[in-house]
Design an enzyme around this catalytic site. Structure first.
Site, PDB file in Angstrom:
ATOM      1  N   ARG A  36       0.846  -1.238   0.013  1.00 19.43           N
ATOM      2  CA  ARG A  36      -0.039   0.130   0.160  1.00 19.43           C
ATOM      3  C   ARG A  36       0.952   1.065   0.019  1.00 19.43           C
ATOM      4  NH1 ARG A  36      -5.529  -2.033   1.883  1.00 19.43           N
ATOM      5  NH2 ARG A  36      -5.419  -3.777   1.083  1.00 19.43           N
ATOM      6  N   HIS A  50      -0.048   1.089  10.451  1.00 17.01           N
ATOM      7  CA  HIS A  50       0.072   0.914   8.991  1.00 17.01           C
ATOM      8  C   HIS A  50       1.600   0.557   8.447  1.00 17.01           C
ATOM      9  CE1 HIS A  50      -3.462   3.446   9.004  1.00 17.01           C
ATOM     10  NE2 HIS A  50      -3.989   2.593   7.779  1.00 17.01           N
ATOM     11  N   GLU A  84      -9.153  -2.145  13.703  1.00 18.18           N
ATOM     12  CA  GLU A  84      -9.930  -3.037  12.644  1.00 18.18           C
ATOM     13  C   GLU A  84      -8.769  -4.092  12.222  1.00 18.18           C
ATOM     14  OE1 GLU A  84     -10.481  -1.105   8.704  1.00 18.18           O
ATOM     15  OE2 GLU A  84      -9.792  -3.054   7.871  1.00 18.18           O
ATOM     16  N   SER A  99     -11.491  -6.656   6.636  1.00 18.33           N
ATOM     17  CA  SER A  99     -12.932  -6.231   5.965  1.00 18.33           C
ATOM     18  C   SER A  99     -13.040  -7.641   5.218  1.00 18.33           C
ATOM     19  CB  SER A  99     -12.279  -5.485   4.812  1.00 18.33           C
ATOM     20  OG  SER A  99     -11.994  -4.164   5.657  1.00 18.33           O
ATOM     21  N   ARG A 145      -1.278  -6.917  11.997  1.00 17.94           N
ATOM     22  CA  ARG A 145      -2.144  -6.480  13.074  1.00 17.94           C
ATOM     23  C   ARG A 145      -2.392  -7.377  14.205  1.00 17.94           C
ATOM     24  NH1 ARG A 145      -6.083  -1.899  10.065  1.00 17.94           N
ATOM     25  NH2 ARG A 145      -4.308  -0.651   9.287  1.00 17.94           N
TER      26      ARG A 145
HETATM   27  P1  AMO Z   1      -8.608  -3.914   3.481  1.00 13.97           P
HETATM   28  O1  AMO Z   1      -7.809  -2.817   2.580  1.00 13.97           O
HETATM   29  O2  AMO Z   1      -9.542  -3.416   4.549  1.00 13.97           O
HETATM   30  O3  AMO Z   1      -9.314  -4.841   2.770  1.00 13.97           O
HETATM   31  O4  AMO Z   1      -7.476  -4.870   4.201  1.00 13.97           O
HETATM   32  C1  AMO Z   1      -7.812  -5.972   5.001  1.00 13.97           C
HETATM   33  C2  AMO Z   1      -6.839  -6.040   6.357  1.00 13.97           C
HETATM   34  O5  AMO Z   1      -5.338  -5.852   6.127  1.00 13.97           O
HETATM   35  C3  AMO Z   1      -4.852  -5.243   6.934  1.00 13.97           C
HETATM   36  N1  AMO Z   1      -4.324  -3.749   6.313  1.00 13.97           N
HETATM   37  C4  AMO Z   1      -3.201  -3.187   6.724  1.00 13.97           C
HETATM   38  N2  AMO Z   1      -2.105  -3.785   7.595  1.00 13.97           N
HETATM   39  C5  AMO Z   1      -1.101  -2.884   7.829  1.00 13.97           C
HETATM   40  N3  AMO Z   1      -0.771  -1.908   6.944  1.00 13.97           N
HETATM   41  C6  AMO Z   1      -1.617  -1.400   6.110  1.00 13.97           C
HETATM   42  N4  AMO Z   1      -1.431  -0.407   5.335  1.00 13.97           N
HETATM   43  C7  AMO Z   1      -2.666  -1.978   5.999  1.00 13.97           C
HETATM   44  N5  AMO Z   1      -4.024  -1.827   5.033  1.00 13.97           N
HETATM   45  C8  AMO Z   1      -4.816  -2.870   5.317  1.00 13.97           C
HETATM   46  C9  AMO Z   1      -5.946  -4.687   7.937  1.00 13.97           C
HETATM   47  C10 AMO Z   1      -7.254  -4.741   7.196  1.00 13.97           C
HETATM   48  O6  AMO Z   1      -8.296  -4.960   8.021  1.00 13.97           O
HETATM   49  N6  AMO Z   1      -9.697  -6.760  -0.462  1.00 13.97           N
HETATM   50  C11 AMO Z   1     -10.191  -6.434   0.895  1.00 13.97           C
HETATM   51  C12 AMO Z   1     -10.400  -7.637   1.881  1.00 13.97           C
HETATM   52  C13 AMO Z   1     -11.512  -8.649   1.440  1.00 13.97           C
HETATM   53  O7  AMO Z   1     -12.715  -7.851   1.220  1.00 13.97           O
HETATM   54  O8  AMO Z   1     -11.462  -9.861   1.214  1.00 13.97           O
HETATM   55  C14 AMO Z   1      -9.102  -5.736   1.639  1.00 13.97           C
HETATM   56  O9  AMO Z   1      -7.892  -5.642   0.980  1.00 13.97           O
HETATM   57  O10 AMO Z   1      -5.951  -5.633   8.932  1.00 13.97           O
END
Ligand code: AMO
Length: 429
Positions: free
Chosen positions: A204, A213, A353, A356, A403
């Protein structure tokens, strides 16, 4: 001579042990070395009467890797189990220089020398426990007939709306690093696999310097077919996490308590669920908290914390499912009901969180409508193809492994929950 692991040493048997020197104490008559291998510790006690051996051992340093040949004996003077190793010989495999960091070094400095930082008492269990957590999640899915897949991380188009992507040069072309295996796990469903999961890096390009993050994290993704509603997805996640936490408590509960001061709590009932707008009302009523205008329809860090406080007070639960988000804030691939409400959820644990998930829109026309509405028609052309030639109803979710680790062990920052942290200002080691 074959190496014997510390855990397997037999009393009075001539054996060879190998490991890393954790501490070394040189006294008037004895040298005491705390030696570590992957199964535990043992005190190696060198009597200075053995002059040649003592001379070699006196030159050893913390962090050196060595082998000792000798015998394990039981001693009433030794703490933690009373085992002591009396060596006749030592072989130095690698002599360590003095450590460049102390336990109280600044976080950034510690990251520079992450492999040394991971040797300290407070951190040596982080990665083994993370590994066990993921193993238990995996075990659960294998028992449920899931197939593990591996999807590409270098991709031709951005795979998730909303999140920023890293662009990479791909010969004479442009490519991106996958933010999520979302489209490919759904493609696997279209290929007839029915139940799939993947544990892999997700990238990301978010310039977020928060404790939760990273720019590269490990995503535990799954997708499965023939569901009736997103309730089935939530139920599977609940069961999977309950199973894994049970195993963690059984095998690591004591060490997690001792080293991290955290209790592993195994849920004993279904996780509570609440609709987003009902949650807003509860938080305002109970804590006088009003969600800022720009966050309406979504959660922010403060809301996540308070929501978990509410879940604990109201339901005695560390987990809380939040449903009924605004469609504007959810991806186009979430199925919507007759009132246009996305059939998805987020899962919160210990104030954050972690997941998702949703039922996916598998009907081509509806999906196209959602994509068009979000102005994504062009971007998702290749993904739309998966829905043209047959696709069963399905759903899934993703959990952030880093997380999970952060919250399980009560760490301050996600940089400690990753083997090697990647953040906006961190590309090394
Ligand atoms: P989402 O973007 O909410 O959903 O990501 C899912 C989970 O990934 C973790 N996460 C992160 N952990 C650390 N650093 C980050 N920058 C970060 N971004 C996300 C979190 C988050 O809840 N495709 C959908 C999932 C689905 O619907 O199957 C998705 O990527 O724990």
């Amino acid at each position: 001579m074959e190496r014997v692991l510390i855990k397997n040493l037999e009393e009075n048997e001539l054996s060879k042990i190998s490991g890393m020197i954790k501490t070394i104490r040189n006294t008037k008559y004895m040298i005491f070395i705390k030696l570590k291998d992957r199964t535990g510790y043992i005190q190696v006690s060198v009597d200075k009467i053995k002059e040649e051996l003592a001379e070699k051992c006196a030159a050893l340093t913390t962090g050196s890797f060595v082998s000792f040949t000798g015998k394990m004996v039981m001693s009433e003077y030794v703490k933690d189990g009373g085992k002591e190793f009396l060596p006749d010989d030592v072989e130095v495999l690698s002599l360590a220089e003095a450590y460049p960091i102390e336990e109280n070094a600044l976080p950034d400095k510690k990251l520079d020398y992450r492999w040394i930082d991971l040797r300290c008492d407070a951190k040596e269990y982080i990665i083994p426990i993370q590994s066990a957590f993921v193993k238990y999640l995996r075990d659960y899915l294998y028992n449920q007939d899931f197939t593990e897949i591996h999807t590409p991380k270098i991709i031709g188009t951005a795979s998730e709306s909303g999140s920023s992507v890293f662009e990479v040069k791909y010969f004479n072309d442009k490519a991106y690093l996958a933010q999520s295996p979302q489209f490919y796990k759904q493609m696997a469903i279209a290929s007839g696999l029915e139940r799939v999961f993947e544990v892999a890096p997700a990238f990301r390009a978010e310039n977020s310097n928060t404790n939760r993050h990273c720019t590269e994290f490990t995503s535990f993704d799954l997708e499965f077919a023939y569901i009736n509603s997103y309730e089935d997805v939530m139920h599977l996640e609940e069961e999977m996490l309950t199973y894994a936490l049970g195993k963690l408590k059984e095998n690591f509960g004591d060490i997690i308590k001792e080293r991290f001061g955290q209790e592993v709590i195994v849920p004993n009932k279904a996780f509570p669920r609440i609709k987003l707008f009902d949650l807003y009302k509860e938080l305002e009523k109970r804590y006088g908290y009003k969600i800022p205008e720009h966050d309406i329809g979504d959660l922010n860090a403060e809301t996540e914390k308070l929501a978990c406080k509410f879940a604990m007070e109201e339901y005695g639960s560390e987990f809380l499912f939040i449903t009924d988000y605004s469609k504007a804030k959810r991806p186009f691939y979430h199925m919507r009901d007759e009132n246009d409400v996305p059939q998805g959820y987020d899962l919160l644990w210990r104030g954050m969180e972690i997941t998702s998930g949703s039922q996916r829109e598998h009907r081509y026309d509806h999906l196209k409508h959602n994509a068009d509405e979000k102005g994504l028609t062009k971007d998702v052309e290749f993904y739309m193809q998966f829905f043209k030639y047959g696709m069963p109803p399905h759903g899934g979710f993703a959990i952030g492994v880093d997380r999970l680790t952060l919250l399980l062990l009560g760490l301050d920052h996600i940089r400690d929950a990753q083997f090697i942290f990647r953040g906006p200002n961190r590309l090394y080691p």
